[in-house]
Scaffold this motif. Structure first.
Motif, PDB file in Angstrom:
ATOM      1  N   SER A   1      13.229  10.251 -17.273  1.00  0.00           N
ATOM      2  CA  SER A   1      11.954  11.110 -17.127  1.00  0.00           C
ATOM      3  C   SER A   1      11.634  11.069 -15.880  1.00  0.00           C
ATOM      4  CB  SER A   1      10.655  10.164 -17.783  1.00  0.00           C
ATOM      5  OG  SER A   1      10.769   8.868 -17.060  1.00  0.00           O
ATOM      6  N   HIS A   2      11.090  12.339 -15.732  1.00  0.00           N
ATOM      7  CA  HIS A   2      11.091  13.139 -14.115  1.00  0.00           C
ATOM      8  C   HIS A   2       9.601  13.078 -13.877  1.00  0.00           C
ATOM      9  CE1 HIS A   2      15.088  14.083 -13.881  1.00  0.00           C
ATOM     10  NE2 HIS A   2      15.302  14.413 -15.203  1.00  0.00           N
ATOM     11  N   SER A   3       9.262  12.900 -12.669  1.00  0.00           N
ATOM     12  CA  SER A   3       7.967  12.916 -12.193  1.00  0.00           C
ATOM     13  C   SER A   3       7.887  14.051 -11.276  1.00  0.00           C
ATOM     14  CB  SER A   3       7.293  11.607 -11.239  1.00  0.00           C
ATOM     15  OG  SER A   3       6.179  11.957 -10.620  1.00  0.00           O
ATOM     16  N   HIS A   4       7.037  14.864 -11.181  1.00  0.00           N
ATOM     17  CA  HIS A   4       7.034  16.062 -10.296  1.00  0.00           C
ATOM     18  C   HIS A   4       6.368  15.615  -8.999  1.00  0.00           C
ATOM     19  CE1 HIS A   4       8.896  18.855 -13.277  1.00  0.00           C
ATOM     20  NE2 HIS A   4       8.053  18.413 -14.334  1.00  0.00           N
ATOM     21  N   LYS A   5       5.439  14.620  -8.955  1.00  0.00           N
ATOM     22  CA  LYS A   5       5.117  13.976  -7.540  1.00  0.00           C
ATOM     23  C   LYS A   5       5.865  14.216  -6.351  1.00  0.00           C
ATOM     24  CE  LYS A   5       1.194  11.248  -9.513  1.00  0.00           C
ATOM     25  NZ  LYS A   5       0.644   9.842  -9.640  1.00  0.00           N
ATOM     26  N   GLU A   6       7.024  14.002  -6.701  1.00  0.00           N
ATOM     27  CA  GLU A   6       7.997  13.609  -5.539  1.00  0.00           C
ATOM     28  C   GLU A   6       8.195  15.157  -4.797  1.00  0.00           C
ATOM     29  OE1 GLU A   6       8.670  10.621  -4.696  1.00  0.00           O
ATOM     30  OE2 GLU A   6       7.867   9.795  -6.554  1.00  0.00           O
ATOM     31  N   ALA A   7       7.924  16.072  -5.477  1.00  0.00           N
ATOM     32  CA  ALA A   7       8.115  17.418  -4.858  1.00  0.00           C
ATOM     33  C   ALA A   7       6.845  17.984  -4.205  1.00  0.00           C
ATOM     34  CB  ALA A   7       8.642  18.406  -5.812  1.00  0.00           C
ATOM     35  N   THR A   8       5.560  17.160  -4.564  1.00  0.00           N
ATOM     36  CA  THR A   8       4.354  17.934  -4.107  1.00  0.00           C
ATOM     37  C   THR A   8       4.135  17.558  -2.678  1.00  0.00           C
ATOM     38  OG1 THR A   8       3.306  16.072  -5.090  1.00  0.00           O
ATOM     39  CG2 THR A   8       3.530  18.055  -6.447  1.00  0.00           C
TER      40      THR A   8
ATOM     41  N   CYS B   1       0.959  -1.029  -0.081  1.00  0.00           N
ATOM     42  CA  CYS B   1       0.106   0.079   0.101  1.00  0.00           C
ATOM     43  C   CYS B   1       1.020   1.273   0.073  1.00  0.00           C
ATOM     44  CB  CYS B   1      -1.003   0.047   1.298  1.00  0.00           C
ATOM     45  SG  CYS B   1      -1.910   1.348   1.247  1.00  0.00           S
ATOM     46  N   ALA B   2       1.694   1.095   0.861  1.00  0.00           N
ATOM     47  CA  ALA B   2       2.570   2.563   0.855  1.00  0.00           C
ATOM     48  C   ALA B   2       3.508   2.679  -0.403  1.00  0.00           C
ATOM     49  CB  ALA B   2       3.752   2.368   1.864  1.00  0.00           C
ATOM     50  N   GLN B   3       3.814   1.485  -1.294  1.00  0.00           N
ATOM     51  CA  GLN B   3       4.450   1.759  -2.371  1.00  0.00           C
ATOM     52  C   GLN B   3       3.308   2.385  -3.624  1.00  0.00           C
ATOM     53  OE1 GLN B   3       7.678   0.281  -3.436  1.00  0.00           O
ATOM     54  NE2 GLN B   3       7.350   1.958  -4.830  1.00  0.00           N
ATOM     55  N   GLU B   4       2.241   1.931  -3.575  1.00  0.00           N
ATOM     56  CA  GLU B   4       1.240   2.488  -4.246  1.00  0.00           C
ATOM     57  C   GLU B   4       0.797   3.873  -4.121  1.00  0.00           C
ATOM     58  OE1 GLU B   4      -2.112  -0.066  -3.663  1.00  0.00           O
ATOM     59  OE2 GLU B   4      -1.248  -1.825  -4.546  1.00  0.00           O
ATOM     60  N   LEU B   5       0.802   4.310  -2.826  1.00  0.00           N
ATOM     61  CA  LEU B   5       0.521   5.804  -2.568  1.00  0.00           C
ATOM     62  C   LEU B   5       1.952   6.644  -2.866  1.00  0.00           C
ATOM     63  CD1 LEU B   5      -1.109   5.324   1.100  1.00  0.00           C
ATOM     64  CD2 LEU B   5      -2.337   5.947  -1.081  1.00  0.00           C
ATOM     65  N   ILE B   6       3.100   6.153  -2.770  1.00  0.00           N
ATOM     66  CA  ILE B   6       4.106   6.751  -3.266  1.00  0.00           C
ATOM     67  C   ILE B   6       3.893   7.117  -4.760  1.00  0.00           C
ATOM     68  CG2 ILE B   6       6.584   6.922  -3.618  1.00  0.00           C
ATOM     69  CD1 ILE B   6       6.833   5.361  -0.824  1.00  0.00           C
ATOM     70  N   GLN B   7       3.673   6.140  -5.554  1.00  0.00           N
ATOM     71  CA  GLN B   7       3.667   5.881  -6.946  1.00  0.00           C
ATOM     72  C   GLN B   7       2.753   7.162  -7.265  1.00  0.00           C
ATOM     73  OE1 GLN B   7       3.374   1.990  -7.795  1.00  0.00           O
ATOM     74  NE2 GLN B   7       5.644   1.978  -8.243  1.00  0.00           N
ATOM     75  N   ARG B   8       1.686   7.078  -6.402  1.00  0.00           N
ATOM     76  CA  ARG B   8       0.252   7.902  -6.990  1.00  0.00           C
ATOM     77  C   ARG B   8       0.256   9.277  -6.390  1.00  0.00           C
ATOM     78  NH1 ARG B   8      -5.210   5.538  -4.325  1.00  0.00           N
ATOM     79  NH2 ARG B   8      -4.439   7.155  -2.467  1.00  0.00           N
ATOM     80  N   ASP B   9       0.836   9.427  -5.259  1.00  0.00           N
ATOM     81  CA  ASP B   9       0.663  10.807  -4.461  1.00  0.00           C
ATOM     82  C   ASP B   9       2.072  11.438  -4.468  1.00  0.00           C
ATOM     83  OD1 ASP B   9      -2.049  10.432  -4.247  1.00  0.00           O
ATOM     84  OD2 ASP B   9      -1.866   9.612  -2.507  1.00  0.00           O
ATOM     85  N   GLY B  10       3.051  10.734  -4.327  1.00  0.00           N
ATOM     86  CA  GLY B  10       4.498  11.407  -4.218  1.00  0.00           C
ATOM     87  C   GLY B  10       4.997  10.898  -2.893  1.00  0.00           C
ATOM     88  N   LEU B  11       6.204  10.878  -2.939  1.00  0.00           N
ATOM     89  CA  LEU B  11       7.015  10.362  -1.577  1.00  0.00           C
ATOM     90  C   LEU B  11       6.732  10.953  -0.303  1.00  0.00           C
ATOM     91  CD1 LEU B  11       8.918   8.312  -0.258  1.00  0.00           C
ATOM     92  CD2 LEU B  11      10.718   9.628  -1.273  1.00  0.00           C
TER      93      LEU B  11
END
Length: 254
Positions: A247-254, A21-31
């Motif tokens: 490729s960069h995902s901007h979720k990690e900074a949100t 679940c934690a992995q899915e949430l990180i991928q979806r909402d950002g770390l």
């Protein structure tokens, strides 16, 4: 199966569910948006139950990064046990690492975050120790290649480095390049072109500097491509991984 064994199995299954679940949430909402309460809610457990498995968010992140690390072991084993020259087996390790990073960039981002002072030092000693113990086989595989190279004469005597300390050089090169590639806009300022081609060249220069035989002509671009293609095919039954940026995902900074 006895009551104790059944309970241990159920606890292990629940722990894996929390990590999934934690992995899915990180991928979806950002770390940085990961919350313990959200993990418990998504899994339909009280947050206190989650804390019975992981004493803190930092412990959970270390456990998740440790689990992800295990996905690399099989590729590294294939590289280390390949019946090829020791120098090319070391290069195969770098290719395996690149294949993981390109295929699962979120794993690297998590590991990068976990090993910062703010997370690693805040995690419990048992969580840190378990992480080090589980990742140890990867180090043993890589050190084994270097030890064999010294034994058969591919690496000359007198480097002043042990198999353990010599492998730190290639390791830091790879980790440093991965970090720069994932820092959007940094390498672009240095006209790096294909950053992972640059990494391979630096690795070849480093191995040449060690005197690791056979020496390689780093200026020969066609030879670099041919070697990467051959090792990727023979060891991993795969084409060479792309050598450009990530490729960069901007979720990690949100």
């Amino acid at each position: 199966m006895g009551t104790k064994e059944r309970r241990q199995r159920d606890l292990a299954a629940r722990e894996q569910r929390f990590l999934d679940c934690a992995q899915e949430l990180i991928q979806r909402d950002g770390l940085l948006n990961l919350q313990m309460s959200r993990i418990a809610e998504e899994c339909d457990y009280a947050v206190g139950t989650l804390y019975q498995h992981f004493g803190s968010k930092e412990d959970l992140l270390v456990a998740l990064s440790t689990r992800n690390c295990m996905s690399r072991v099989e590729l590294f084993e294939r590289a280390a046990k390949w019946n090829g020259p020791t120098r090319e087996r070391m290069l195969a390790i770098a290719i395996a690492d690149l294949m993981v990073i390109r295929g699962q960039p979120e794993f690297f981002r998590l590991a990068q975050y976990v090993f910062t002072d703010v997370i690693w030092h805040a995690a419990s000693e048992p969580a840190r120790q378990r992480s080090l113990e589980i990742s140890a086989p990867i180090g043993v595989l890589i050190e084994g290649i270097t030890a064999e190279a010294m034994r058969v004469g591919d690496l000359p005597a007198g480097t002043g480095l042990t198999p353990q300390t010599l492998t730190i050089g290639p390791w830091t090169l790879c980790m440093g390049m991965h970090t720069l590639v994932h820092a959007e806009g940094v390498l672009e300022r240095h006209d790096a072109g294909e950053p992972y081609r640059l990494l391979i060249k630096h690795l070849q220069h480093l191995l040449n500097g060690y005197g690791w035989q056979p020496l390689f002509d780093v200026s020969d671009e066609a030879a670099i491509d041919a070697q990467l293609a051959r090792i990727s095919r023979d060891v991993f039954d795969s084409p060479s991984p792309p050598l450009g940026g990530a490729s960069h995902s901007h979720k990690e900074a949100t």
